[in-house]
Design a protein around this motif. Structure first.
Motif, mmCIF file in Angstrom:
data_model
loop_
_atom_site.group_PDB
_atom_site.id
_atom_site.type_symbol
_atom_site.label_atom_id
_atom_site.label_comp_id
_atom_site.label_asym_id
_atom_site.label_seq_id
_atom_site.Cartn_x
_atom_site.Cartn_y
_atom_site.Cartn_z
ATOM 1 N N LEU A 1 0.821 -1.208 0.000
ATOM 2 C CA LEU A 1 0.000 0.000 0.000
ATOM 3 C C LEU A 1 0.856 1.260 0.000
ATOM 4 C CD1 LEU A 1 -2.043 -2.224 0.991
ATOM 5 C CD2 LEU A 1 -3.181 -0.398 2.268
ATOM 6 N N PRO B 1 -2.407 2.482 -3.602
ATOM 7 C CA PRO B 1 -2.843 1.765 -2.396
ATOM 8 C C PRO B 1 -4.240 1.145 -2.519
ATOM 9 C CG PRO B 1 -2.900 4.139 -2.052
ATOM 10 C CD PRO B 1 -2.177 3.912 -3.337
ATOM 11 N N ARG C 1 2.865 9.058 1.186
ATOM 12 C CA ARG C 1 2.899 7.748 1.850
ATOM 13 C C ARG C 1 2.126 7.736 3.157
ATOM 14 N NH1 ARG C 1 8.953 6.648 2.772
ATOM 15 N NH2 ARG C 1 8.766 8.813 3.409
ATOM 16 N N ALA D 1 -1.367 6.850 2.517
ATOM 17 C CA ALA D 1 -1.601 5.675 1.668
ATOM 18 C C ALA D 1 -2.497 4.652 2.346
ATOM 19 C CB ALA D 1 -0.272 5.042 1.274
ATOM 20 N N LEU D 2 -2.273 4.406 3.625
ATOM 21 C CA LEU D 2 -3.092 3.420 4.320
ATOM 22 C C LEU D 2 -4.550 3.872 4.352
ATOM 23 C CD1 LEU D 2 -3.319 0.827 5.993
ATOM 24 C CD2 LEU D 2 -2.838 2.204 8.029
ATOM 25 N N GLY E 1 -6.052 3.177 1.005
ATOM 26 C CA GLY E 1 -6.295 1.758 0.789
ATOM 27 C C GLY E 1 -7.499 1.258 1.568
#
Length: 259
Positions: A61, A66, A101, A104-105, A108
């Motif tokens: 991810l 992601p 980044r 990103a989670l 996702g």
């Protein structure tokens, strides 16, 4: 989908156990649960006997796209429960210069929101990209704290981290302390619990999780639960009720756990 991060920068306080036990309690209520193992050590993945393969898992991810990675990397654990497993390469994910980044989670998990009602994130015991991304993604943060003096001292470090991440993300994080591994037979345990609740009255869950070997049996079996939930499992079920606002009183839970 409600997203709950479970984090503490001190190890051995019950983060993975809390994540698994909450997942079990939620699954028992018929909810679809997504587990996210953000710890490079992979304790959550190991508990549930999920493979930790280089180039696979939740690390993907953070390496671009992601939303697509979340769908591709999730694995089914039990009926209604899935996991984004850890991998050894997660420890080096910060070296990759991928823009955005830290978010990103969240991206996702948002792509999976229609598939699950709950997401539980098991965080590493250190400040870095995985923990920051979990705090950016979560609706609520749970901080398990063992009721002993050294664990309370380590809690101050975690509260400082929360404040720092709040400034960085420009958002408030709703967080609660979960007293864990409590042994009411010891004076040190009772005094530590009293001190925890006096210092953090606004944040502390009024219940507690007692020492209980049944969760070790579940880990040995590689399941959310092995047999009927013991006293700790019942306490975590009460925590879910409390998080849901179901009106379970902390005093009642504490009395049950100490009985």
């Amino acid at each position: 989908m409600r997203t709950i991060a479970v984090a503490n920068q001190k190890g051995g306080v019950g983060k993975t156990t809390t994540t698994v036990a909450l997942a079990a309690a939620m699954a028992e209520r018929g909810r679809r649960v997504l587990l996210v193992d953000l710890d490079p050590q992979g304790s959550l993945s190991a508990w549930l006997r999920q493979p930790r393969t280089e180039g696979r898992g939740v690390e993907q991810l953070f390496l671009g796209e992601p939303e697509e990675a979340a769908w591709r990397e999730r694995l089914d654990v039990e009926a209604g429960v899935s996991i984004l497993p850890s991998s050894p390469a997660l420890a080096g994910v910060e070296r990759h210069g991928v823009p955005g980044r830290a978010r990103a989670l969240a991206a996702g998990l948002a792509s999976l929101a229609g598939q699950f009602e709950e997401a539980l994130i098991d965080c590493p015991p250190s400040l870095g990209l995985p923990m920051v991304s979990a705090l950016a993604a979560c609706d609520r943060l749970l901080v398990p704290v063992q009721t002993e003096f050294l664990a309370l001292e380590g809690l101050e470090r975690m509260t400082g981290t929360v404040a720092m991440v709040e400034r960085s993300l420009a958002r408030k994080i709703t967080w609660h302390i979960v007293p864990t591994l409590h042994d009411p037979r010891t004076g040190a345990g009772r005094r530590s619990l009293e001190l925890l609740r006096s210092r953090y009255e606004a944040q502390a869950w009024p219940g507690l999780v007692p020492v209980d070997t049944s969760l070790r049996d579940a880990a040995e079996a590689g399941r959310l639960y092995a047999g009927a939930p013991g006293r700790a499992g019942q306490a975590y079920s009460g925590l879910v009720d409390w998080l849901d606002g179901a009106g379970v009183t902390g005093k009642h839970l504490a009395q049950e756990a100490a009985a």
